[in-house]
Design an enzyme around this catalytic site. Structure first.
Site, mmCIF file in Angstrom:
data_model
loop_
_atom_site.group_PDB
_atom_site.id
_atom_site.type_symbol
_atom_site.label_atom_id
_atom_site.label_comp_id
_atom_site.label_asym_id
_atom_site.label_seq_id
_atom_site.Cartn_x
_atom_site.Cartn_y
_atom_site.Cartn_z
ATOM 1 N N GLU A 1 34.971 36.641 49.001
ATOM 2 C CA GLU A 1 36.086 37.449 48.501
ATOM 3 C C GLU A 1 37.378 37.115 49.244
ATOM 4 O O GLU A 1 37.345 36.795 50.434
ATOM 5 C CB GLU A 1 35.772 38.946 48.678
ATOM 6 C CG GLU A 1 34.525 39.382 47.936
ATOM 7 C CD GLU A 1 34.226 40.871 48.099
ATOM 8 O OE1 GLU A 1 35.070 41.605 48.663
ATOM 9 O OE2 GLU A 1 33.147 41.287 47.647
ATOM 10 N N GLU B 1 37.797 40.063 39.085
ATOM 11 C CA GLU B 1 37.125 41.342 38.817
ATOM 12 C C GLU B 1 38.153 42.442 38.594
ATOM 13 O O GLU B 1 39.026 42.667 39.448
ATOM 14 C CB GLU B 1 36.206 41.722 39.995
ATOM 15 C CG GLU B 1 35.524 43.067 39.770
ATOM 16 C CD GLU B 1 34.482 43.422 40.831
ATOM 17 O OE1 GLU B 1 34.185 42.570 41.695
ATOM 18 O OE2 GLU B 1 33.977 44.557 40.778
HETATM 19 O O1 KIV Z 1 28.262 41.682 44.863
HETATM 20 C C1 KIV Z 1 28.510 41.532 43.661
HETATM 21 O O2 KIV Z 1 27.687 41.751 42.769
HETATM 22 C C2 KIV Z 1 29.836 41.077 43.318
HETATM 23 C C3 KIV Z 1 30.299 41.451 41.969
HETATM 24 C C4 KIV Z 1 30.842 42.828 42.016
HETATM 25 C C5 KIV Z 1 31.275 40.498 41.462
HETATM 26 O O3 KIV Z 1 30.507 40.513 44.113
#
Ligand code: KIV
Length: 304
Positions: free
Chosen positions: A132, A199
């Site tokens: 992220e 997202e």
């Molecule tokens: O952990 C996860 O499933 C994710 C999604 C929310 C994209 O990162």
């Protein structure tokens, strides 16, 4: 098949499709065929997703919420992720499996990021990793990509930063914040991310990022139809998460209701003595049983 069911000689169905490759994914984009992506955390669900022909599988750190019942993804560790990703890989040998880098597995330093991305590849056999963050993570993305590991960026609602973002809510609603998302996508692509997940951003922001991508595959989650493909959380799409149902997640089948009905039937049949039936147990030949009784009688009781 469990050891108990193995006696019945039933064969599990395994996926017979060809293993998906990175060039296959890029070919989808060129052909204009949307890519399918779902989260998955366990072996049996991975078998089903591979059989169904799902292209990409994300072993998300969302497993902290969907599988372990935490209120956030933050308590999830690398060891948790390795265990679940390896299980998914065993169940889905042909999908493109992505390991999600958990909280603090890449933020502390570039070296931490490379080592943990390497653990994912070596210990689970996954095909790529995801992390992220935007421009501030570009050096991690570049270092992982330089190590020969396909890497995916994640922008918009990034759950590991939910507190700083004001909760699980739409990101990029205003022009200035949307501009940062577009700029971050460019920075991640230039750093070497082959794919970027957006997202919960407005559909028009997702379209701008997709149109401006030079080569990166843009995937959307709750961000409209303009991305190169769609991701959904498996537990949202199949009504298996009891705490809440996000607005953007369509329920494709109510697996929760199917399982609940089955559980009620199990409780009713066991308590009502309708289960088990003769086909659910194994008998013993008369001569063996008679011999057993004879042995017990001769032994004169319990000799434990
Ligand atoms: O952990 C996860 O499933 C994710 C999604 C929310 C994209 O990162």
């Amino acid at each position: 098949m469990t050891p108990a069911s193995a006696g019945r000689g039933e064969e599990a169905t395994v996926s017979e499709r060809k293993k998906l490759t990175l060039p296959d994914l890029f070919a989808r984009v060129v052909a204009g065929t949307p890519i399918t992506w779902l989260t998955c955390y366990d072996y049996p669900t991975a078998c089903l997703q591979d059989q169904a022909g799902v292209d990409m599988i994300l072993v998300g750190d969302s497993l902290g919420m969907t599988m372990l019942g935490f209120d956030s993804t933050l308590p999830v560790t690398m060891d948790d992720m390795i265990r679940h990703t390896a299980a998914v890989r065993r169940g889905a040998p042909n999908a493109w499996v992505v390991g999600d880098m958990p909280y603090m597995s890449y933020q502390p330093s570039v070296e931490t990021a490379i080592r943990n991305a390497g653990r994912f590849m070596a210990e689970t056999g996954c095909d790529a990793v995801k992390l992220e963050g935007g421009a501030e993570m570009a050096d991690r993305v570049a270092a992982i990509a330089r190590s020969g590991i396909p890497v995916i960026g994640h922008l918009g609602l990034t759950p590991q930063s939910a507190s700083a973002l004001g909760g699980f809510r739409l990101q990029g609603r205003g022009a200035a914040q949307a501009r940062k998302i577009v700029d971050d996508a460019r920075a991640l692509e230039e750093a070497g991310a082959f794919c970027i997940l957006l997202e919960l951003v407005p559909d028009r922001v997702c379209r701008l990022v997709t149109e401006r991508a030079k080569h990166a595959i843009i995937m959307g989650l709750g961000s409209g139809p303009h991305a190169h493909g769609q991701l959904l959380i498996f537990h949202d799409a199949f009504a298996l998460y009891p705490k809440f149902k996000p607005r953007m997640a369509k329920v494709f089948a109510d697996a929760g209701a199917v399982i609940r009905d089955g559980l009620a039937a199990y409780v009713a049949e066991v308590t009502g003595r309708a289960f088990p039936r003769p086909e659910n147990w194994f008998g013993m030949a008369d001569e063996e049983y008679d011999e057993l009784v004879r042995l017990l009688d001769r032994g004169g009781g319990d000799d434990r």
